[in-house]
Enzyme design. Sequence first.
Site, PDB file in Angstrom:
ATOM      1  N   ASP A 156      -9.488  16.266   4.631  1.00  0.00           N
ATOM      2  CA  ASP A 156      -8.751  15.022   4.868  1.00  0.00           C
ATOM      3  C   ASP A 156      -9.309  14.327   6.112  1.00  0.00           C
ATOM      4  O   ASP A 156      -8.694  14.330   7.181  1.00  0.00           O
ATOM      5  CB  ASP A 156      -7.262  15.343   5.027  1.00  0.00           C
ATOM      6  CG  ASP A 156      -6.388  14.102   5.012  1.00  0.00           C
ATOM      7  OD1 ASP A 156      -6.919  13.007   4.752  1.00  0.00           O
ATOM      8  OD2 ASP A 156      -5.175  14.237   5.267  1.00  0.00           O
TER       9      ASP A 156
ATOM     10  N   HIS B 187      -6.579  10.419   3.577  1.00  0.00           N
ATOM     11  CA  HIS B 187      -5.411   9.981   2.801  1.00  0.00           C
ATOM     12  C   HIS B 187      -4.875   8.633   3.283  1.00  0.00           C
ATOM     13  O   HIS B 187      -4.019   8.037   2.618  1.00  0.00           O
ATOM     14  CB  HIS B 187      -4.315  11.057   2.813  1.00  0.00           C
ATOM     15  CG  HIS B 187      -3.475  11.093   4.044  1.00  0.00           C
ATOM     16  ND1 HIS B 187      -3.699  11.969   5.079  1.00  0.00           N
ATOM     17  CD2 HIS B 187      -2.390  10.372   4.409  1.00  0.00           C
ATOM     18  CE1 HIS B 187      -2.791  11.788   6.024  1.00  0.00           C
ATOM     19  NE2 HIS B 187      -1.979  10.812   5.642  1.00  0.00           N
TER      20      HIS B 187
ATOM     21  N   SER C  60      -0.113   9.580  10.675  1.00  0.00           N
ATOM     22  CA  SER C  60      -1.259  10.114   9.943  1.00  0.00           C
ATOM     23  C   SER C  60      -2.566   9.507  10.439  1.00  0.00           C
ATOM     24  O   SER C  60      -2.640   8.320  10.754  1.00  0.00           O
ATOM     25  CB  SER C  60      -1.119   9.823   8.454  1.00  0.00           C
ATOM     26  OG  SER C  60      -0.118  10.609   7.867  1.00  0.00           O
TER      27      SER C  60
END
Length: 268
Positions: A121, A74, A216
């Site tokens: 992911d 992502h 992230s």
Amino acid sequence: MLGITVLAAILACASCCGNPAFPPNLSTRVVGGEDAVPNSWPWQVSLQYLKDDTWRHTCGGSLITTSHVLTAAHCINKDFTYRVGLGKYNLTVEDEEGSVYAEVDTIYVHEKWNRLFLWNDIAIIKLAEPVELSNTIQVACIPEEGSLLPQDYPCYVTGWGRLWTNGPIAEVLQQGLQPIVSHATCSRLDWWFIKVRKTMVCAGGDGVISACNGDSGGPLNCQAEDGSWQVHGIVSFGSSSGCNVHKKPVVFTRVSAYNDWINEKIQL
């Protein structure tokens, strides 16, 4: 045979990976965390994109070979130009001693990445040139395939994400203790329920310490019995209600569910 040999080397050679020259401070309890010891997580990278002639931090990542960085799918936008900052501690210092910026050759996003449900992911960034390892730049260890850590196993999330919900991005690398939450607990109705798959791992959820926006793609660092550090997770998602919500631990892509995929991509 070559593919087996490469990942086996990352797994087996504890002295070759996951052993920082400057050990982290583990006496403390990212959001609610603390400044890390400089260069104590030397596989941590800053993924940056170019906008208006300025490089901007967007995600973290982990150096797993001298040519490859592990991050989250992502984090990747096919329309962006990226570079990777290695050996970084203070993002406001461009020419920081011991740091380098690497150009990107190719980015491999998992073929079954699902943006809606955040399945698979995971992505690997191949650098344009191999980086030279040093006291400030090291590779992380990868856990064995299928490896699962028990409830409350102490791990650390690291990154330059927001210091609190809607707060500023951190200038210096942060670390926060994030104990493992078992799948049985994390998938309870009042926790993450069906959003959590067995290819994910949860950590934290105490409502105090957490990853946040900007973390992230970064690592969930867990120390093995031999003292080396393994990247067991890649920061994937958290609660939309904030960065440190009780019973909403950070959810990570579980690295040990993707050993074959990682091995395949680092051979390309």
